[in-house]
Design a protein around this motif. Structure first.
Motif, PDB file in Angstrom:
ATOM      1  N   GLY A 104       0.795  -1.221   0.000  1.00  0.00           N
ATOM      2  CA  GLY A 104       0.000   0.000   0.000  1.00  0.00           C
ATOM      3  C   GLY A 104       0.821   1.261   0.000  1.00  0.00           C
ATOM      4  O   GLY A 104       0.274   2.367  -0.118  1.00  0.00           O
ATOM      5  N   LEU A 105       2.143   1.121   0.129  1.00  0.00           N
ATOM      6  CA  LEU A 105       3.032   2.294   0.167  1.00  0.00           C
ATOM      7  C   LEU A 105       4.037   2.265  -0.987  1.00  0.00           C
ATOM      8  O   LEU A 105       5.032   2.993  -0.958  1.00  0.00           O
ATOM      9  CB  LEU A 105       3.778   2.342   1.501  1.00  0.00           C
ATOM     10  N   GLY A 106       3.793   1.405  -1.959  1.00  0.00           N
ATOM     11  CA  GLY A 106       4.689   1.298  -3.104  1.00  0.00           C
ATOM     12  C   GLY A 106       5.700   0.182  -3.006  1.00  0.00           C
ATOM     13  O   GLY A 106       6.446  -0.057  -3.956  1.00  0.00           O
ATOM     14  N   GLY A 107       5.746  -0.499  -1.856  1.00  0.00           N
ATOM     15  CA  GLY A 107       6.684  -1.600  -1.672  1.00  0.00           C
ATOM     16  C   GLY A 107       5.973  -2.945  -1.701  1.00  0.00           C
ATOM     17  O   GLY A 107       4.802  -3.052  -2.071  1.00  0.00           O
ATOM     18  N   TYR A 108       6.683  -3.974  -1.278  1.00  0.00           N
ATOM     19  CA  TYR A 108       6.140  -5.333  -1.284  1.00  0.00           C
ATOM     20  C   TYR A 108       6.517  -6.059   0.008  1.00  0.00           C
ATOM     21  O   TYR A 108       7.545  -5.769   0.632  1.00  0.00           O
ATOM     22  CB  TYR A 108       6.722  -6.165  -2.431  1.00  0.00           C
ATOM     23  N   THR A 109       5.697  -7.042   0.369  1.00  0.00           N
ATOM     24  CA  THR A 109       6.090  -8.073   1.329  1.00  0.00           C
ATOM     25  C   THR A 109       6.056  -9.399   0.590  1.00  0.00           C
ATOM     26  O   THR A 109       5.287  -9.581  -0.355  1.00  0.00           O
ATOM     27  CB  THR A 109       5.147  -8.127   2.544  1.00  0.00           C
ATOM     28  N   VAL A 110       6.907 -10.329   1.015  1.00  0.00           N
ATOM     29  CA  VAL A 110       6.976 -11.631   0.357  1.00  0.00           C
ATOM     30  C   VAL A 110       7.358 -12.677   1.391  1.00  0.00           C
ATOM     31  O   VAL A 110       8.182 -12.425   2.279  1.00  0.00           O
ATOM     32  CB  VAL A 110       7.988 -11.616  -0.816  1.00  0.00           C
ATOM     33  N   ASN A 111       6.736 -13.833   1.314  1.00  0.00           N
ATOM     34  CA  ASN A 111       7.061 -14.967   2.177  1.00  0.00           C
ATOM     35  C   ASN A 111       8.027 -15.886   1.435  1.00  0.00           C
ATOM     36  O   ASN A 111       7.765 -16.264   0.281  1.00  0.00           O
ATOM     37  CB  ASN A 111       5.802 -15.759   2.551  1.00  0.00           C
ATOM     38  N   VAL A 112       9.128 -16.228   2.063  1.00  0.00           N
ATOM     39  CA  VAL A 112      10.112 -17.118   1.449  1.00  0.00           C
ATOM     40  C   VAL A 112      10.336 -18.327   2.347  1.00  0.00           C
ATOM     41  O   VAL A 112      10.135 -18.265   3.556  1.00  0.00           O
ATOM     42  CB  VAL A 112      11.446 -16.389   1.194  1.00  0.00           C
ATOM     43  N   HIS A 113      10.761 -19.420   1.726  1.00  0.00           N
ATOM     44  CA  HIS A 113      11.052 -20.656   2.455  1.00  0.00           C
ATOM     45  C   HIS A 113      12.444 -21.132   2.052  1.00  0.00           C
ATOM     46  O   HIS A 113      12.621 -21.844   1.067  1.00  0.00           O
ATOM     47  CB  HIS A 113      10.011 -21.735   2.145  1.00  0.00           C
ATOM     48  N   TYR A 114      13.440 -20.706   2.793  1.00  0.00           N
ATOM     49  CA  TYR A 114      14.821 -21.078   2.519  1.00  0.00           C
ATOM     50  C   TYR A 114      15.433 -21.690   3.775  1.00  0.00           C
ATOM     51  O   TYR A 114      15.067 -21.318   4.899  1.00  0.00           O
ATOM     52  CB  TYR A 114      15.654 -19.857   2.119  1.00  0.00           C
ATOM     53  N   PRO A 115      16.382 -22.608   3.613  1.00  0.00           N
ATOM     54  CA  PRO A 115      17.085 -23.138   4.790  1.00  0.00           C
ATOM     55  C   PRO A 115      17.883 -22.033   5.465  1.00  0.00           C
ATOM     56  O   PRO A 115      18.487 -21.191   4.791  1.00  0.00           O
ATOM     57  CB  PRO A 115      17.995 -24.228   4.212  1.00  0.00           C
ATOM     58  N   GLU A 116      17.889 -22.042   6.777  1.00  0.00           N
ATOM     59  CA  GLU A 116      18.601 -21.003   7.508  1.00  0.00           C
ATOM     60  C   GLU A 116      20.065 -21.390   7.665  1.00  0.00           C
ATOM     61  O   GLU A 116      20.417 -22.235   8.493  1.00  0.00           O
ATOM     62  CB  GLU A 116      17.969 -20.757   8.880  1.00  0.00           C
TER      63      GLU A 116
END
Length: 310
Positions: free
Chosen positions: A259-271
């Protein structure tokens, strides 16, 4: 070997209307007399070779002669040709003759259409700039793979630990723009995956080995490790100024506008260390929102980096 030279001559004659005997002799580093003996052998095998005299003469095939191309369709041949071009872009020059063979079975009337099909998709695996030492490692490992001989090298793992390894090579893997060697490590008595850029002092040993059958599943370069069920999610936020970096790395379906011009994204990577290096690569364009321990660790690493420049 003579048979290889004979086959290569046939392929060249199929692709070119006329070739000088002297040119063939220079190409294969033999005498002109040997070339003429090769031509006799080719004729004896039932392939019609014609010699034309004069200033514009040379050696050629009888007009209209073509290899049988019924085994594969033109689309299948184009796909194979495209794949070979991709391999050749990363030190695969040994495939040039095979590409010549494929081109030779295409009738002249279909050459333009075939060339169009082979240029519709370009996969260039080579990096920007010179490949240098990496290409030399790939070449050495290819030789070891063909000859079934072990290799040894000094290896620096993801944690910075250095060790000397002796490995029986099985597979060269290009994964995520990086090259890896999969092989049996005698020091660990098990199969391991090694990143080529972390190798030093790579040498081919005299020791040979008997190749085993690899398992058809659970290989380390498959995507099983990245399944959501194997790794907890991390929530990333990209600022409006850094949204282009998110769009370069993730599919648009994965990106959720904030809503402010950016993005959120969920990722699934090994830590592991790779994850933190991956996140740091986005600079200040990304912020880890969850989980808290990854967010905290990113802050610690950022502070350590900042301290170096104060």
């Amino acid at each position: 070997m003579k048979i290889d030279r004979l086959l290569s001559i046939v392929i060249l004659l199929i692709n070119r209307p006329l070739v000088q005997a002297k040119e063939l002799a220079d190409m294969f580093e033999v005498s002109v007399r040997t070339i003429y003996r090769d031509i006799e052998s080719i004729n004896g095998a039932g392939i019609p070779v014609v010699t034309y005299q004069g200033a514009n003469g040379g050696i050629g095939l009888m007009e209209g002669y073509r290899l049988d191309r019924n085994l594969l369709t033109e689309r299948e041949l184009a796909d194979i040709f495209t794949a070979l071009q991709s391999i050749s872009s990363y030190g695969g020059s040994e495939h040039t003759m095979l590409m010549e063979k494929i081109s030779s079975v295409i009738p002249p009337s279909q050459t333009a259409a075939f060339r169009s099909k082979t240029t519709q998709l370009v996969v260039d695996l080579s990096p920007w700039g010179l490949m240098g030492p990496l290409e030399e490692r790939i070449s050495l490992l290819k030789t070891a793979l063909m000859e079934c001989t072990a290799v040894s090298f000094e290896y620096v793992d993801a944690e910075g630990r250095v060790s000397r390894r002796s490995v029986e090579p099985y597979t060269l893997v290009l994964k995520g723009q990086a090259w890896y060697l999969y092989g049996f490590c005698t020091e660990r008595a098990d199969f391991r995956l090694f990143k080529l850029l972390r190798m030093k002092d790579l040498v081919q040993e005299e020791r040979s080995y008997v190749r085993q059958d690899l398992p058809v599943k659970d290989l380390p370069w498959t995507d099983r490790w990245s399944l959501p069920s194997n790794n907890p999610p991390a929530v990333l936020h990209f600022s409006a100024e850094g949204k282009h970096l998110a769009e370069d790395r993730f599919d648009t379906a994965e990106l959720q506008p904030d809503g402010l011009g950016g993005y959120t994204v969920n990722v699934h990577y090994p830590e592991d260390s790779w994850l933190y290096g991956f996140l740091l690569g986005f600079g200040n364009a990304v912020e880890v929102l969850e989980p808290e321990h990854i967010r905290r660790r990113m802050g610690e690493i950022a502070a350590q980096i900042a301290a170096k420049y104060l």
